[in-house]
Design a protein around this motif. Structure first.
Motif, PDB file in Angstrom:
ATOM      1  N   LEU A  16       0.842  -1.188   0.000  1.00 19.27           N
ATOM      2  CA  LEU A  16       0.000   0.000   0.000  1.00 19.27           C
ATOM      3  C   LEU A  16       0.883   1.245   0.000  1.00 19.27           C
ATOM      4  CD1 LEU A  16      -2.607  -1.095   2.679  1.00 19.27           C
ATOM      5  CD2 LEU A  16      -3.095  -0.635   0.270  1.00 19.27           C
ATOM      6  N   PRO A  17       0.458   2.293  -0.698  1.00 23.60           N
ATOM      7  CA  PRO A  17       1.231   3.542  -0.628  1.00 23.60           C
ATOM      8  C   PRO A  17       1.221   4.078   0.802  1.00 23.60           C
ATOM      9  CG  PRO A  17      -0.830   3.883  -1.819  1.00 23.60           C
ATOM     10  CD  PRO A  17      -0.734   2.420  -1.516  1.00 23.60           C
ATOM     11  N   PRO A  18       2.213   4.894   1.171  1.00 23.70           N
ATOM     12  CA  PRO A  18       2.281   5.406   2.542  1.00 23.70           C
ATOM     13  C   PRO A  18       0.978   6.075   2.983  1.00 23.70           C
ATOM     14  CG  PRO A  18       4.303   5.929   1.383  1.00 23.70           C
ATOM     15  CD  PRO A  18       3.346   5.372   0.360  1.00 23.70           C
ATOM     16  N   GLY A  19       0.578   5.787   4.225  1.00 23.51           N
ATOM     17  CA  GLY A  19      -0.618   6.384   4.795  1.00 23.51           C
ATOM     18  C   GLY A  19      -1.454   5.358   5.535  1.00 23.51           C
ATOM     19  N   ILE A  20      -2.487   5.850   6.186  1.00 26.90           N
ATOM     20  CA  ILE A  20      -3.464   5.000   6.873  1.00 26.90           C
ATOM     21  C   ILE A  20      -4.781   5.165   6.137  1.00 26.90           C
ATOM     22  CG2 ILE A  20      -4.680   4.533   9.033  1.00 26.90           C
ATOM     23  CD1 ILE A  20      -2.275   5.691  10.526  1.00 26.90           C
ATOM     24  N   TYR A  21      -5.315   4.060   5.620  1.00 26.86           N
ATOM     25  CA  TYR A  21      -6.488   4.114   4.758  1.00 26.86           C
ATOM     26  C   TYR A  21      -7.690   3.455   5.417  1.00 26.86           C
ATOM     27  CZ  TYR A  21      -2.878   5.322   1.482  1.00 26.86           C
ATOM     28  OH  TYR A  21      -1.820   5.942   0.875  1.00 26.86           O
ATOM     29  N   PRO A  22      -8.813   4.179   5.483  1.00 26.21           N
ATOM     30  CA  PRO A  22     -10.025   3.557   6.016  1.00 26.21           C
ATOM     31  C   PRO A  22     -10.493   2.462   5.067  1.00 26.21           C
ATOM     32  CG  PRO A  22     -10.517   5.750   5.140  1.00 26.21           C
ATOM     33  CD  PRO A  22      -9.030   5.560   5.051  1.00 26.21           C
ATOM     34  N   ALA A  23     -10.946   1.363   5.647  1.00 26.90           N
ATOM     35  CA  ALA A  23     -11.418   0.241   4.843  1.00 26.90           C
ATOM     36  C   ALA A  23     -12.524  -0.479   5.598  1.00 26.90           C
ATOM     37  CB  ALA A  23     -10.266  -0.725   4.555  1.00 26.90           C
ATOM     38  N   THR A  24     -13.338  -1.183   4.867  1.00 27.36           N
ATOM     39  CA  THR A  24     -14.356  -2.049   5.462  1.00 27.36           C
ATOM     40  C   THR A  24     -13.932  -3.493   5.243  1.00 27.36           C
ATOM     41  OG1 THR A  24     -15.665  -2.236   3.443  1.00 27.36           O
ATOM     42  CG2 THR A  24     -16.166  -0.361   4.915  1.00 27.36           C
ATOM     43  N   PHE A  25     -14.517  -4.380   6.012  1.00 29.11           N
ATOM     44  CA  PHE A  25     -14.199  -5.788   5.805  1.00 29.11           C
ATOM     45  C   PHE A  25     -14.705  -6.268   4.447  1.00 29.11           C
ATOM     46  CE2 PHE A  25     -13.562  -6.082  10.502  1.00 29.11           C
ATOM     47  CZ  PHE A  25     -12.240  -6.458  10.422  1.00 29.11           C
ATOM     48  N   ALA A  26     -15.783  -5.692   3.953  1.00 25.99           N
ATOM     49  CA  ALA A  26     -16.255  -6.056   2.610  1.00 25.99           C
ATOM     50  C   ALA A  26     -15.207  -5.685   1.560  1.00 25.99           C
ATOM     51  CB  ALA A  26     -17.588  -5.370   2.316  1.00 25.99           C
ATOM     52  N   GLU A  27     -14.601  -4.512   1.698  1.00 24.07           N
ATOM     53  CA  GLU A  27     -13.543  -4.093   0.768  1.00 24.07           C
ATOM     54  C   GLU A  27     -12.308  -4.978   0.899  1.00 24.07           C
ATOM     55  OE1 GLU A  27     -14.265   0.709   0.385  1.00 24.07           O
ATOM     56  OE2 GLU A  27     -13.303  -0.067   2.208  1.00 24.07           O
ATOM     57  N   ILE A  28     -11.954  -5.312   2.123  1.00 28.46           N
ATOM     58  CA  ILE A  28     -10.789  -6.164   2.355  1.00 28.46           C
ATOM     59  C   ILE A  28     -11.033  -7.554   1.766  1.00 28.46           C
ATOM     60  CG2 ILE A  28      -9.396  -7.303   4.143  1.00 28.46           C
ATOM     61  CD1 ILE A  28      -9.926  -4.700   5.847  1.00 28.46           C
ATOM     62  N   GLU A  29     -12.209  -8.088   1.992  1.00 23.80           N
ATOM     63  CA  GLU A  29     -12.538  -9.397   1.424  1.00 23.80           C
ATOM     64  C   GLU A  29     -12.459  -9.359  -0.101  1.00 23.80           C
ATOM     65  OE1 GLU A  29     -15.867 -12.884   1.968  1.00 23.80           O
ATOM     66  OE2 GLU A  29     -16.535 -10.806   2.165  1.00 23.80           O
ATOM     67  N   HIS A  30     -13.034  -8.337  -0.687  1.00 23.10           N
ATOM     68  CA  HIS A  30     -13.036  -8.204  -2.155  1.00 23.10           C
ATOM     69  C   HIS A  30     -11.611  -8.066  -2.709  1.00 23.10           C
ATOM     70  CE1 HIS A  30     -14.415  -7.133  -6.140  1.00 23.10           C
ATOM     71  NE2 HIS A  30     -13.596  -6.104  -6.101  1.00 23.10           N
ATOM     72  N   GLY A  31     -10.776  -7.293  -2.030  1.00 20.97           N
ATOM     73  CA  GLY A  31      -9.451  -7.006  -2.556  1.00 20.97           C
ATOM     74  C   GLY A  31      -8.365  -8.000  -2.194  1.00 20.97           C
TER      75      GLY A  31
END
Length: 159
Positions: A16-31
């Motif tokens: 991931l590029p530098p930073g803290i990115y908000p995410a959902t578990f649905a997005e994490i599962e998809h990606g």
């Protein structure tokens, strides 16, 4: 939205590029849950996050090879914000750091640290430690999941 992975010169996998990115578990599962091993780790992450949410935890940060382009990650690394946590409700496994956090890994597939705990490796809290690529020492990104508003967690807590 989770950003696309980037090449970090000297790192074996895109990150991931530098930073803290908000995410959902649905997005994490998809990606990230795109093969059997990754789906297994994702299931453990959800299970652990449910335990944390039931104790009052609001935020989990996700790191490790799981949020990289490594095809078969060994595990994932996570840290959790202790603000608002009722420690009498917290599963003791989250305070078990013996044998390289073997009990956490056996139960959830990954390891968990309080986000305010200092990493002795760099003398900074884990949210800062997680943002350093272990191969290059360069900055990289992590994901931030807000458990109290995440649809996956809410749905499982009410069922």
């Amino acid at each position: 939205m989770i950003p696309s992975l980037v090449t970090l010169s000297g790192s074996p996998w895109d990150v991931l590029p530098p930073g803290i990115y908000p995410a959902t578990f649905a997005e994490i599962e998809h990606g990230y849950a795109y093969n059997e091993r990754r789906r297994f780790l994702f299931a453990g992450l959800i299970d652990a996050s449910l335990h944390l949410a039931k104790a009052g935890c609001q935020i989990v940060f996700l790191d490790g090879s799981y949020v990289s382009a490594k095809p078969i990650p060994g595990d994932y690394d996570a840290c959790w914000d202790p603000v608002g946590v009722d420690f009498t409700k917290l599963d003791p496994v989250f305070d078990d750091f013996d044998n390289g956090r073997a009990n956490q890994k056996a139960r959830f597939g990954g390891e968990f640290f309080p986000s305010t705990l200092m990493s002795l490796d760099i003398g900074a809290v884990f949210t800062e430690f997680f943002q350093i690529d272990r191969f290059t020492g360069k900055k990289k990104g992590i994901l931030r999941i807000t458990l109290s508003t995440d649809e996956t967690i809410i749905r499982r807590m009410t069922s």
